[in-house]
Enzyme design. Structure first.
Site, PDB file in Angstrom:
ATOM      1  N   LYS A 152       3.612   8.873  20.141  1.00 11.96           N
ATOM      2  CA  LYS A 152       3.369   8.586  18.719  1.00 11.96           C
ATOM      3  C   LYS A 152       4.622   8.073  18.019  1.00 11.96           C
ATOM      4  O   LYS A 152       4.517   7.331  17.054  1.00 11.96           O
ATOM      5  CB  LYS A 152       2.855   9.844  18.020  1.00 11.96           C
ATOM      6  CG  LYS A 152       1.442  10.180  18.445  1.00 11.96           C
ATOM      7  CD  LYS A 152       0.796  11.186  17.518  1.00 11.96           C
ATOM      8  CE  LYS A 152      -0.702  11.214  17.714  1.00 11.96           C
ATOM      9  NZ  LYS A 152      -1.108  11.996  18.885  1.00 11.96           N
ATOM     10  N   GLU A 192      -2.106  10.642   7.887  1.00 12.13           N
ATOM     11  CA  GLU A 192      -3.082  11.678   8.212  1.00 12.13           C
ATOM     12  C   GLU A 192      -2.611  12.353   9.494  1.00 12.13           C
ATOM     13  O   GLU A 192      -1.852  11.759  10.256  1.00 12.13           O
ATOM     14  CB  GLU A 192      -4.458  11.043   8.452  1.00 12.13           C
ATOM     15  CG  GLU A 192      -4.693  10.483   9.867  1.00 12.13           C
ATOM     16  CD  GLU A 192      -3.850   9.263  10.241  1.00 12.13           C
ATOM     17  OE1 GLU A 192      -3.297   8.628   9.322  1.00 12.13           O
ATOM     18  OE2 GLU A 192      -3.738   8.962  11.444  1.00 12.13           O
ATOM     19  N   SER A 200       0.949  10.822  27.898  1.00 10.25           N
ATOM     20  CA  SER A 200       1.203  10.476  26.499  1.00 10.25           C
ATOM     21  C   SER A 200       2.040  11.511  25.756  1.00 10.25           C
ATOM     22  O   SER A 200       2.559  11.231  24.676  1.00 10.25           O
ATOM     23  CB  SER A 200      -0.133  10.285  25.779  1.00 10.25           C
ATOM     24  OG  SER A 200      -0.967  11.408  25.998  1.00 10.25           O
TER      25      SER A 200
HETATM   26  C1  PLP Z   1      -2.488  12.047  19.400  1.00  3.82           C
HETATM   27  C2  PLP Z   1      -2.360  12.097  20.864  1.00  3.82           C
HETATM   28  C3  PLP Z   1      -3.220  11.364  21.706  1.00  3.82           C
HETATM   29  C4  PLP Z   1      -4.387  10.551  21.191  1.00  3.82           C
HETATM   30  O1  PLP Z   1      -4.048   9.434  20.445  1.00  3.82           O
HETATM   31  P1  PLP Z   1      -4.299   7.963  20.985  1.00  3.82           P
HETATM   32  O2  PLP Z   1      -4.143   7.131  19.792  1.00  3.82           O
HETATM   33  O3  PLP Z   1      -5.651   7.914  21.606  1.00  3.82           O
HETATM   34  O4  PLP Z   1      -3.236   7.726  22.013  1.00  3.82           O
HETATM   35  C5  PLP Z   1      -2.993  11.408  23.072  1.00  3.82           C
HETATM   36  N1  PLP Z   1      -2.001  12.149  23.612  1.00  3.82           N
HETATM   37  C6  PLP Z   1      -1.163  12.872  22.833  1.00  3.82           C
HETATM   38  C7  PLP Z   1      -0.078  13.668  23.496  1.00  3.82           C
HETATM   39  C8  PLP Z   1      -1.317  12.889  21.452  1.00  3.82           C
HETATM   40  O5  PLP Z   1      -0.497  13.638  20.703  1.00  3.82           O
END
Ligand code: PLP
Length: 384
Positions: A75, A97, A364
């Site tokens: 993010k 948000e 992610s």
């Molecule tokens: C917020 C989040 C997501 C989901 O968001 P996307 O926009 O679909 O990438 C995925 N993995 C983590 C670790 C998150 O914090």
């Protein structure tokens, strides 16, 4: 791949109140200028490298015989890009948000870094479930506003932030958290996340001298997934696989798998697929993973699905929790429960692939934040 009207096939567009039109037009113009400006690109690259610790290393998971991306929260890529853009536009205030609080914390972090004011809208239910992240945001100097409308969760927080932006566009930038919302957000956020596939590609070329056979990522709104896919879209030999949160299963009402169970609709400023009831009302969704607990999917993913260029598969809570534990034990990497959805599908896919094929799983984020919840899922009560 966006056309000039911000469409991905029939998806995307700008379904917003007249009062927001000027704001998105201003944003699009500012972004196009920034994108073409080497100074902006150089500043952003420096922030990625020096502040966010990029590039993430592609890691060869020996014991799992799969390749994995790094373990920072993606993010921050999006937020650093948008904050830098907002600053360039002369804005002094960021609003955002947040669901579980990850995007709120990232926005508050960027605001602190750049000396900007920050207000985060968060569903009241989420402020209770994620009290630690509320504390983090306040510690970083942000104001957190609990949203009481609707189900008091992420979709209500998005609606509140959009409403607030309408009221105050002169000094405020709305730092949207995923590849969703009205044009130009899906394109801007994708461009900032595309650094992920750029890094995967160059590191894999260096290590293996070829492209991967498959790239897997979890999909909420879809920002980490589009980031991991983007530079491979033209490489038709690379399978692109998005892993959606099926919750308790796609045959139950407790699911957030949009492609598997949703229909075409218009919500939060965009045309795309959404989980809806029989009357077309946005359905309450559920997943063990707060980051994937959103009733829609970004318009570019909807388009990649329509054209068959990417595949979208549902992964249940149970499968994700198993994968969370499996990757921890197998490789010493505790993935975010969101990312564990992609790991779970990789576990199914790997046995169907041959030994010399290469699969990349985008991790992610890290799983520290999820340990207490997973312990609870297994019937163990630990305090944080
Ligand atoms: C917020 C989040 C997501 C989901 O968001 P996307 O926009 O679909 O990438 C995925 N993995 C983590 C670790 C998150 O914090």
């Amino acid at each position: 791949m966006t056309n000039p009207n911000g469409r991905f096939g029939v998806h995307g567009g700008q379904y917003i109140p007249e009062t927001l039109m000027n704001a998105v037009i201003e944003l699009e113009a500012a972004y196009n200028a920034a994108k073409a400006d080497p100074t902006f690109q150089a500043e952003l690259t420096e922030l990625f490298n020096e502040y966010a610790g990029r590039p993430s290393r592609l890691y060869f998971a020996k014991r799992m015989t799969a390749d994995l991306g790094g373990a920072k929260i993606h993010k921050i890529n999006n937020v650093l890009g948008q904050a830098l853009l907002a600053k360039r536009m002369g804005k002094t205030r960021l609003i955002a948000e947040t669901g579980a609080g990850q995007h709120g914390v990232a926005t508050a972090t960027a605001a602190a870094l750049m000396g900007m004011e920050c207000v985060v809208y968060m569903g009241v239910e989420d402020t209770i479930r994620q009290a630690l992240n509320v504390y983090r945001m306040r510690l970083l100097g942000a104001e957190v506003i609990p949203v009481e409308t609707g189900t008091g969760t992420l979709k209500d927080a998005v609606s509140a932030a959009m409403r607030e932006w309408t009221n105050r566009i002169t000094d405020t930038h709305y730092c949207l958290g995923s590849v969703m919302g009205p044009h130009p957000f899906p394109t801007i956020v994708r461009d900032f996340q595309a650094v992920i596939s750029q890094e995967i590609k160059s590191q894999l070329m260096e290590k293996e001298g070829r492209l991967p056979d498959a790239v897997l990522a979890c999909v909420g709104g879809g920002s980490n997934a589009i980031g991991a896919f983007y530079h491979f879209i033209e490489d038709k030999s690379v399978r692109l696989i998005g892993c959606e949160a099926a919750g308790r299963g796609v045959d139950t009402f407790e699911t957030a798998a949009t492609i598997a169970t949703g229909r075409l609709g218009i919500f939060h400023g965009m045309k795309s697929y959404f989980c809806q009831d029989e009357y077309g009302q946005i359905a309450p969704v559920y997943s063990i993973s707060a980051g994937l607990d959103y009733p829609g999917i970004g318009p570019e993913h909807a388009w990649l699905h329509d054209t068959g260029r990417a595949e979208y598969v549902p992964v249940t809570d149970d499968e994700a929790v198993n994968a969370f534990e499996y990757l921890s034990r197998m490789e010493g990497i505790i993935p975010a429960i969101e990312s564990a959805h992609a790991v779970a599908h990789a576990m199914k896919l790997a046995p169907t692939m041959s030994r010399d094929q290469i699969m990349v799983i985008n991790i992610s984020g890290r799983g520290d934040k999820d340990c207490a919840a997973i312990a609870r899922y297994r019937g163990e009560n630990i305090s944080e």
